[in-house]
Design a protein around this motif. Structure first.
Motif, PDB file in Angstrom:
ATOM      1  N   ASP A   1      31.954  19.604 -20.951  1.00  0.00           N
ATOM      2  CA  ASP A   1      32.772  19.039 -19.877  1.00  0.00           C
ATOM      3  C   ASP A   1      33.237  20.112 -18.900  1.00  0.00           C
ATOM      4  N   THR A   2      33.707  21.242 -19.410  1.00  0.00           N
ATOM      5  CA  THR A   2      34.169  22.295 -18.507  1.00  0.00           C
ATOM      6  C   THR A   2      33.014  22.889 -17.704  1.00  0.00           C
TER       7      THR A   2
ATOM      8  N   THR B   1      32.161  20.370 -14.942  1.00  0.00           N
ATOM      9  CA  THR B   1      33.203  20.416 -13.920  1.00  0.00           C
ATOM     10  C   THR B   1      32.975  21.594 -12.988  1.00  0.00           C
TER      11      THR B   1
ATOM     12  N   SER C   1      35.744  14.093 -15.198  1.00  0.00           N
ATOM     13  CA  SER C   1      35.999  14.876 -16.405  1.00  0.00           C
ATOM     14  C   SER C   1      36.723  14.045 -17.465  1.00  0.00           C
TER      15      SER C   1
ATOM     16  N   GLU D   1      42.259  16.648 -16.168  1.00  0.00           N
ATOM     17  CA  GLU D   1      41.731  16.938 -14.841  1.00  0.00           C
ATOM     18  C   GLU D   1      41.993  15.755 -13.901  1.00  0.00           C
TER      19      GLU D   1
ATOM     20  N   ASN E   1      36.126  14.960  -9.029  1.00  0.00           N
ATOM     21  CA  ASN E   1      36.256  16.130  -8.172  1.00  0.00           C
ATOM     22  C   ASN E   1      36.685  15.759  -6.749  1.00  0.00           C
TER      23      ASN E   1
END
Length: 368
Positions: free
Chosen positions: A58-59, A62, A75, A267, A271
């Motif tokens: 996931d990170t 992102t 996320s 998060e 985005n």
């Protein structure tokens, strides 16, 4: 008057207890202490491995999205316990119906990480074969996957197949009419479905208090006659145990189960979202102290037993493969848009394909 149609209910059978517990069910508290009968260490290590890999995946995604490698990515950092605890509770023959935020659950179910990302790159709506891993396409419209799950589960029941459908949804999806219809149909016909609501506090920017006046979202099962549970969604032991029991309940022919898991989206929504406009840093900090991965690490570290370190290396290898894969250019075939519309393409579809390819050819000639 007699009927040959199957009756959806045996009215002589005693009703199942419907009410959730007043407080969320918890087996491991935020400090990593046991407060209930947790699964065995082997099961917890399976969960821990998947959470380490899922968090790194996931990170990494992102970061790639912020670099412009993907068009969009929602996320699920902070919600790993819900997705992984539930996905690993499924049997091989069961189906998972995920949402757009449930990429970690899809990954945990065995789908190749690059195939998970195809839709977020804009190449295909679904980048994997749903039948290979029994994972439906990730659902973007809220709550439509609830109906898909109920339809598949009801069909499996009519065919006398031992199959349970697990559908993941958010708190916002419980405000949609599709969820009402899915819960009602599943309850009436005892469809083997587990509804797992990941209540992360917000439907994009709308807080839960502006969505529902119910004591909890789990209470919504009462009106449909569905046994419901309220659990700590950051306690992977509680999630895995509760979902496992719900799968057994549904597989035994007792009908659907509704589970509300209290968790938090660390998060932003995606985005493209600015979460600072509708929530405070203090709120995020509060939930970071209740991180599901750290909680399990603390529990596994009791009595000086360190969690294995090889999982981190495995997660880094996966992240490196994802970076390399997303760096590679894709060459989508426009003709593929028409390949999976009908089993036998219609004349109109053939004409639309020909028109598109002709337009592309003329555009390429003009650029030459």
């Amino acid at each position: 008057m007699t009927s040959t149609q199957e009756s959806p209910h045996d009215i002589t059978a005693p009703p199942h207890p419907l009410l959730p517990t007043p407080a969320p069910v918890q087996l491991i508290d935020p400090a990593g202490a046991a407060v209930g009968p947790a699964p065995d260490r082997e099961t917890l290590l399976r969960l821990y491995r998947a959470m380490v890999i899922g968090r790194r995946f996931d990170t990494q995604i992102t970061a790639l999205t912020r670099q412009g490698r993907l068009a969009v990515y929602p996320s699920s950092r902070g919600q790993e316990a819900c997705q992984i605890g539930a996905a690993l509770a499924l049997r091989a023959q069961d189906w998972l119906f995920p949402t757009y935020r449930d990429s970690v659950a899809v990954l945990t179910r065995g789908v190749d990480p690059l195939q998970v990302l195809v839709s977020f790159r804009g190449d295909w709506h679904c980048g994997y074969d749903p039948y290979e891993h029994r994972v439906a396409p990730q659902c973007t419209p809220l709550a439509t996957n609830t109906l898909h799950a109920v339809g598949l589960a009801h069909a499996a029941r009519l065919r006398r197949e031992d199959t349970v459908a697990l559908v993941l949804l958010g708190d916002g999806a419980t405000s949609e009419g599709d969820t009402h219809e899915a819960l009602n149909f599943a309850a009436v016909w005892k469809a083997p479905v587990v509804f797992l609501v990941q209540n992360n506090g917000y439907a994009i920017s709308v807080p839960l208090a502006k969505q529902s006046a119910a004591p909890s979202l789990a209470h919504k099962g009462i009106g449909y006659g569905i046994p419901s549970h309220l659990i700590d969604g950051n306690d992977v032991a509680a999630v895995h145990t509760t979902v496992s029991e719900a799968v057994q309940h549904a597989a035994a022919g007792h009908g659907p189960v509704l589970i509300e898991a209290l968790t938090y989206r660390v998060e932003a929504h995606t985005n493209a979202d600015d979460a600072t406009r509708y929530r405070q840093d203090e709120e995020v900090a509060f939930w970071l102290e209740r991180d599901p991965l750290r909680r399990l690490e603390l529990f596994l570290n009791r009595d000086g037993q360190e969690p294995p370190t090889e999982f981190a290396a495995e997660a880094e290898a996966l992240a490196a493969a994802v970076r390399a894969g997303t760096n590679a250019d894709t060459a989508p075939d426009p003709a593929g848009l028409f390949g999976h519309v009908y089993a036998e393409p219609t004349a109109a579809l053939h004409q639309q394909q020909a028109d598109l390819l002709d337009e592309i050819a003329r555009d390429e000639e003009a650029r030459a």
